[in-house]
Design a protein around this motif. Structure first.
Motif, short mmCIF file in Angstrom:
data_model
loop_
_atom_site.label_atom_id
_atom_site.label_comp_id
_atom_site.label_asym_id
_atom_site.label_seq_id
_atom_site.Cartn_x
_atom_site.Cartn_y
_atom_site.Cartn_z
N LEU A 1 0.70 -1.34 -0.09
CA LEU A 1 -0.14 -0.06 -0.01
C LEU A 1 0.84 1.16 0.02
CD1 LEU A 1 -2.82 -0.94 2.60
CD2 LEU A 1 -2.84 -1.23 0.19
N ALA A 2 0.35 2.41 -0.50
CA ALA A 2 1.04 3.68 -0.66
C ALA A 2 1.08 4.23 0.89
CB ALA A 2 0.51 4.49 -1.77
N GLY A 3 2.15 4.83 1.23
CA GLY A 3 2.33 5.60 2.48
C GLY A 3 3.44 6.56 2.28
N LYS A 4 3.27 7.78 2.89
CA LYS A 4 4.30 8.72 3.11
C LYS A 4 5.19 8.56 4.24
CE LYS A 4 1.61 12.49 1.13
NZ LYS A 4 0.92 13.92 1.47
N HIS A 5 4.89 7.89 5.49
CA HIS A 5 5.81 7.58 6.42
C HIS A 5 5.99 6.14 6.43
CE1 HIS A 5 3.99 11.38 7.72
NE2 HIS A 5 4.77 11.45 8.62
N GLY A 6 5.32 5.33 5.85
CA GLY A 6 5.42 3.85 5.92
C GLY A 6 4.51 3.15 4.91
#
Lengths: 658, 555
Positions: free
Chosen positions: A262-267
């Protein structure tokens, strides 16, 4: 041959491009919906059933609206609900509704890595695009541990329902440590730069963003766009490269292991798919796709009506264009005669998807530069014309003045009546010659004729001047004779008056001498008496002496004054007549007239200069930075203009505002 | 338990003919009395002659006779109490006769006492009709200290009278005098003191001046006194338990601070002290109290527990809740009544109207890293026999509350058959004598299994005796601050590096150092009193970076 006013001209050219080929392109056609739902992967929401008193865990990450709705349903049924939300959560009305539910504890973390709901051992993730993945028991346990770790270790704020106005507060301290999720776990949070880990060769791969893989998948889903075309061209040789925006995350179905990231900026939440889940995901990735990456595409083969084409480097896809109209910048013709045939030196390339290109441009005729002035030749001729007109006007004015003087002199000096008649005849003849010359202009006559006209004007000026001089001389002589007669009458009157006054003065002098002598005698007598006088008479005699002395002095002064007057009168009586011309010249007594008298006297005649070149037959002769321009505004003047321009070494141009 | 008993004492001011003595400095008599200690506490001629060399026998006898007259010894030469005082202070009474003005006070605690005395000049102005019998006859031969000039000490040696009844002229006094008697039962100490004002004349006339009095003691046994109050003073408040020295009282009506302190202040209208009088309006402070019944004890325990949760809000694991309840009840008067912590669900139901309380209890159970056992979720009965440890799940060790395990049992489970080369205990609170004793026992037990094992300790800085830890383990401990920075672990960890094979760790809900022996000097096999402890086996990758680094061979 062009006619009418000289203007700019619009021209065009059409170029056919159907056989042009595109090296690489994303082409969108039509696609059929190819997903009917599976046992693990479904579309839409299906609420998990409650299992006893188990708490409900909710991850409200990106696209968590359906997860939130499901949490709301659980909360409404009285379950204890724990939810992890992101920093922006809480503003939307549904978020507020969740906090108004009976038993809900919400904790805010920097980022929620997924949208999902877990009830007991049942867990589901919304992986994007409305697709819901049901997790198996192992995945659910790993997801729970991930949730618990985030809940206790990463939360920054918390709020709970059950109060009239739920308020956010700093998250309370954790009551225990939660172990990190081991690498082998089927659900695990990875760093934000994590990528799909399996071997992509021959795999089914779905990338929501980023660069294409090195090894060629059997089928690669990657967002259509302007980037990576070279790499995609390589991959397209050994597999399919397609795309359809379904909101799905990165996925890889391969022999080494199937995974979802899955996409994520922090993880990024990585989920290792089970075999059954992978089968359904593979079915989804085998489905028809709208976009297809192609190479060596002939333009003429594209469907003009429906195909979208995304070329490398372009910000958006476009459709092919039947004919592209390309505006080319204006072109200035080298000469007026070259205007109809002038073309641009170069033409810009058409857009890659144009099946034909139509170039359009405007030809501008050569124009006189802005700021150009009249040529010096024009000025010289204009000056000559002005001098011509002025000299003729002065001659006419002098002749008119002469007519006035002639009448006045005739009336004042009767002795000159005969001469005046002769002057009148001469004046009439000169005025007739002036009228004849006024009908001609030097600038219209050319250099030779202009010189002849000027010579004739000079002769006319001389004749008019002589006529005026003769008339003035006759008047002057008549006035001098009148002055002599007046001075002689005045002299005679003065001599006669002096002789008469001289007789009276001589008698007055004789009387004065007698009074003086008597006074002198009285004085001597008194002085003698004083010498012998006593003290009593001395005072009176002394006073008498002083009185007589004063009278003697006065009588002596009177006699001297009268003698002076007699001398003056004698001089006047003996004066001779002498004519004294007046100090100012003898001028006429006529009033001043407009235009004055005819000047200058001969031979100070003005010398008018005649230009060497004649003016052009058509157009206006202008000058700018050392260059002559002959300006014409009509195509009919083109031939004459070209000849005049050659004669005058000028450039033939159109007016400035053409 | 403390009390201050007070009583107003009337002051009588009289003029009387008396034989008085003022204590004055007489070193030779002090020397004589001290010398008597060498000879059976008797003043004999040899004693006198040894103290006063060169004195003849007759002279010595005269000295002894004078000492007897002064009251320093009796007729047989035995040193009296007054003689002992002279021996200590070198001050002896110097007798005189005359008319004196006395300020007299009388109370069972203070006796018949002269507060102050003033010499008067004799006068014939008074008539016999003014003379009245003396109501308060002062104790003769007792040395009193003036409450006006404390340096002045005197005694009434006699009140000469014709008929055996001393007569005085009464004077009006404006003096006020109050007795304050402080009883401290816990310290076994009591003192009384006089205060007020007195109109005894000094240089500045008859102005009132404060009474100056140094505290004195009666030497009473206070706990025996308390026993005398069982049916009188204490009866309205509860049942006095003389053995526990505690008042068994119903829970109803106790304030929160009284519940927590197990002490209560009693307001009593009238208190009688046998032989010492009756005192009004007494406040008996810090009376030890305990529950009167098991129901009272249960309510009391839950009230304290609720208050603790309110005063210190925050998430609590079920183990922390149980530990908190045990802390609030064990070692208190409640313990003997075996109060019970309700099961988890019942606690939640009770807290349902207070969301913060409810979540603080529910979330740590619902979101525990590993499921909380049914035993732990059940009720906790203080003082009840420990529940048998359940088999549990693999990789989890559970020691039930008061489980009675020895340290060896725990260590054997933790080592799981491995021979450790190195062990790390990460525990924030390795401090205090009891915990250090627990560490010593843990280290001893580890070394009993593996004599060469190195034991590392990581612990918090605050109040920690690092040298004491090093003395136990043989290695310098590391501080939490330098090891973890701001990300300090909450729980305890015990990591094991075996001689062979991969290391492993245990994530523990409580500290093994909290196990307490019932008797001093425990050994590895001694059964211990435990709090709930659950240890879950973890791998290196499940640990925080610093712990993982240690387990992977680093430091």
């Amino acid at each position: 041959m062009m006619k009418g006013r000289i203007q700019r001209v619009v021209r065009h050219h059409v170029e056919a491009r159907s056989d042009v080929r595109l090296p690489t392109a994303w082409i969108r056609g039509s696609s059929r919906p190819g997903w009917n739902g599976g046992r693990w992967l479904t579309r839409g929401s299906a609420q998990a059933s409650r299992t006893g008193d188990a708490p409900v865990l909710g991850l409200l990450g990106e696209g968590g609206a359906e997860a939130r709705a499901e949490l709301l349903a659980h909360a409404a049924s009285g379950a204890r609900v724990y939810a992890l939300v992101g920093p922006e959560w809480g503003a939307a009305p549904p978020d507020v509704d969740l906090l108004r539910a009976p038993r809900v504890l919400v904790r805010r973390v920097p980022e929620v890595p997924a949208a999902g709901v877990q009830v007991g051992q049942q867990a589901r993730l919304w992986i994007g695009g409305g697709f819901v993945l049901r997790l198996d028991e192992d995945q659910a346990a790993a997801l729970r541990q991930t949730f618990v770790r985030l809940f206790w270790h990463e939360a920054e704020e918390e709020a709970w329902s059950g109060t009239p106005t739920p308020q956010w507060r700093r998250a309370g301290e954790r009551p225990f440590d939660v172990p990190l999720v081991p690498r082998a776990a089927s659900v695990r949070l990875k760093p934000p730069d994590a990528q799909l880990m399996g071997n992509t060769l021959g795999a089914l791969m779905h990338l929501a963003s980023g660069a294409p893989p090195e090894a060629a998948p059997r089928r690669l889903w990657i967002p259509a766009g302007p980037d990576h075309h070279d790499r995609l061209a390589q991959l397209a040789k050994r597999g399919e490269v397609v795309w359809d925006e379904r909101g799905l995350p990165d996925m890889l179905i391969t022999e080494g292991g199937d995974e979802l990231l899955l996409a994520g900026k922090h993880g990024r939440l990585r989920l290792r798919l089970s075999v059954d889940q992978a089968v359904e995901v593979a079915r989804l990735l085998e489905a028809d796709a709208a976009w297809r990456f192609q190479t060596d595409v002939r333009l003429g083969d594209l469907d003009l009506g429906s195909a979208d084409v995304w070329l490398p480097g372009e910000v958006a896809p476009r459709r092919p264009e039947a004919e592209q109209i390309i505006e080319v910048p204006q072109v200035v013709a080298s000469s007026l005669r070259a205007v109809p045939e002038t073309q641009p030196s170069s033409r810009p390339p058409p857009q890659p998807l144009a099946l034909a290109a139509r170039y359009e441009w405007t030809v501008l005729p050569p124009r006189v530069p802005r700021g150009a002035d009249d040529d010096a030749l024009v000025g010289q001729w204009r000056k000559l014309d002005e001098e011509w007109s002025a000299r003729l006007a002065r001659v006419r004015a002098a002749l008119v003045t002469t007519d006035g003087d002639r009448g006045r002199i005739g009336r004042a000096f009767a002795r000159l009546v005969g001469a005046v008649l002769g002057f009148e005849r001469a004046s009439v003849g000169l005025i007739a010659r002036v009228a004849e010359l006024e009908r001609a202009r030097p600038s219209s006559s050319g250099p030779a004729e202009a010189s002849r006209l000027l010579a004739e004007l000079g002769e006319l000026e001389d004749a008019a001047r002589k006529l005026q001089a003769d008339l003035e001389e006759a008047e002057r002589k008549a006035r001098e004779d009148e002055e002599r007669e007046r001075q002689e009458a005045s002299w005679q009157q003065r001599v006669d008056a002096a002789k008469h006054a001289l007789l009276d003065k001589r008698r007055e002098l004789e009387a004065a001498e007698q009074r003086r002598s008597a006074t002198a005698d009285d004085l001597r007598t008194a002085e003698d008496a004083l010498n012998g006088a006593n003290d009593e008479t001395r005072k009176d005699l002394s006073a008498r002496c002083r009185k007589l002395s004063d009278e003697l002095n006065r009588d002596t002064r009177d006699a001297q004054r009268i003698r002076g007057q007699i001398q003056t009168l004698e001089q006047q009586a003996e004066e001779r007549f002498e004519f004294r011309p007046p100090t100012s010249p003898m001028t006429t007594t006529r009033p001043p007239q407009a235009g004055g008298r005819f000047v200058p006297p001969s031979p100070a005649r003005e010398a008018s200069i005649v230009p060497d070149e004649a003016l052009p037959e058509v157009g206006m002769l202008r000058h700018y930075k050392g260059q002559r321009y002959l300006v014409i505004d009509s195509w009919q003047e083109l031939d004459a203009g070209e000849q005049a321009a050659r004669r005058l070494s000028a450039r033939l141009v159109a007016p400035e505002d053409t | 338990m403390r009390a201050v008993l007070t009583s107003k004492i009337p002051v009588h001011r009289v003029e009387v003919f008396a034989e008085m003595a003022w204590m004055e400095r007489r070193p030779e008599l002090g020397l004589l009395c001290r010398a008597a200690r060498q000879d059976g506490n008797r003043i004999s001629p040899p004693v006198v002659q040894s103290a006063l060399p060169g004195l003849s026998d007759t002279g010595a006898k005269n000295v002894i006779a004078w000492c007897r007259i002064l009251g320093l010894c009796d007729a047989g030469g035995a040193v009296t109490a007054l003689g002992e005082q002279v021996a200590q202070r070198d001050e002896a009474p110097v007798p005189e006769q005359g008319v004196y003005e006395l300020w007299l006070a009388n109370h069972p605690v203070i006796g018949r006492r002269v507060l102050a005395v003033e010499r008067l000049s004799s006068s014939r102005a008074h008539r016999n009709e003014q003379m009245k019998p003396l109501d308060v006859v002062p104790e003769l031969g007792t040395v009193f200290r003036s409450v006006v000039a404390p340096a002045e000490r005197f005694m009434v040696r006699g009140l000469p009278t014709n008929h055996g009844h001393p007569a005085v002229i009464e004077r009006t006094s404006r003096a006020t005098c109050r007795l304050r008697w402080r009883l401290d039962f816990d310290q076994g100490r009591e003192q009384w003191q006089l205060d007020g004002t007195i109109d005894a004349p000094m240089n500045d006339g008859n102005a009132l001046r404060p009474i100056q009095h140094e505290p004195e003691s009666t030497g009473m046994d206070l706990w025996k006194l308390a026993e005398t109050w069982t049916t009188t003073t204490f009866a309205p408040f509860g049942r006095w338990q003389a053995h526990e020295r505690r008042l068994a009282t119903p829970f109803e009506g106790l304030s929160g601070s009284e519940q927590d302190a197990f002490h209560k202040t009693l307001s009593i209208r009238r208190v009688e002290v046998p032989g010492r009088g009756v005192f009004e309006d007494v406040s008996l402070e810090d009376v030890p109290i305990g529950p009167a019944s098991a129901q009272d004890a249960q309510r009391w325990a839950m009230a304290r527990f609720d208050r603790r949760l309110s005063d210190r809000p925050g998430y609590r694991s079920r183990a922390a809740v149980r530990e908190e309840f045990a802390l609030l009840t064990e070692g208190t008067p409640l313990e003997s009544f075996s109060p019970t912590l309700p099961p988890h669900d019942e606690l939640l139901a009770q807290a349902s109207r207070v969301p913060e309380r409810s979540w603080s209890l529910a979330a740590p159970v619902d979101l525990a890293p590993s499921p909380v056992g049914a035993l732990e979720l059940g009720e906790l009965r203080i003082g009840a026999p420990a529940a048998a440890a359940s088999a549990g799940s693999p990789g989890v060790i559970r020691i039930p509350f008061h489980g009675g395990w020895s340290m060896r049992q725990l260590v054997d489970q933790l080592l799981a058959g491995a021979t450790p080369r190195r062990v790390l205990l990460s525990d924030r609170y390795v401090r205090g004598a009891d915990n250090l004793a627990g560490l010593k026992l843990l280290v001893a037990t580890l070394r009993a299994s593996a004599p060469t094992v190195a034991v590392d300790v990581w612990t918090g800085d605050e109040g920690t005796d690092f040298k004491a830890i090093q003395a136990i383990t043989g290695a310098p401990p590391r501080s939490y601050r330098e090891t973890f920075g701001k990300n300090m672990p909450h729980d305890r960890y015990l990591l094991v590096l075996p001689g062979q094979g991969a290391g492993f760790g245990w994530h523990m809900s409580n500290s093994p150092l909290h196990a307490r022996p019932d008797a001093p000097g425990p050994g590895p096999g001694t059964p211990l009193r435990w709090k709930d402890l659950a240890a879950t086996r973890v791998t290196a990758e499940e640990l925080e970076p610093a712990l993982r680094a240690w387990l992977e061979g680093g430091r």
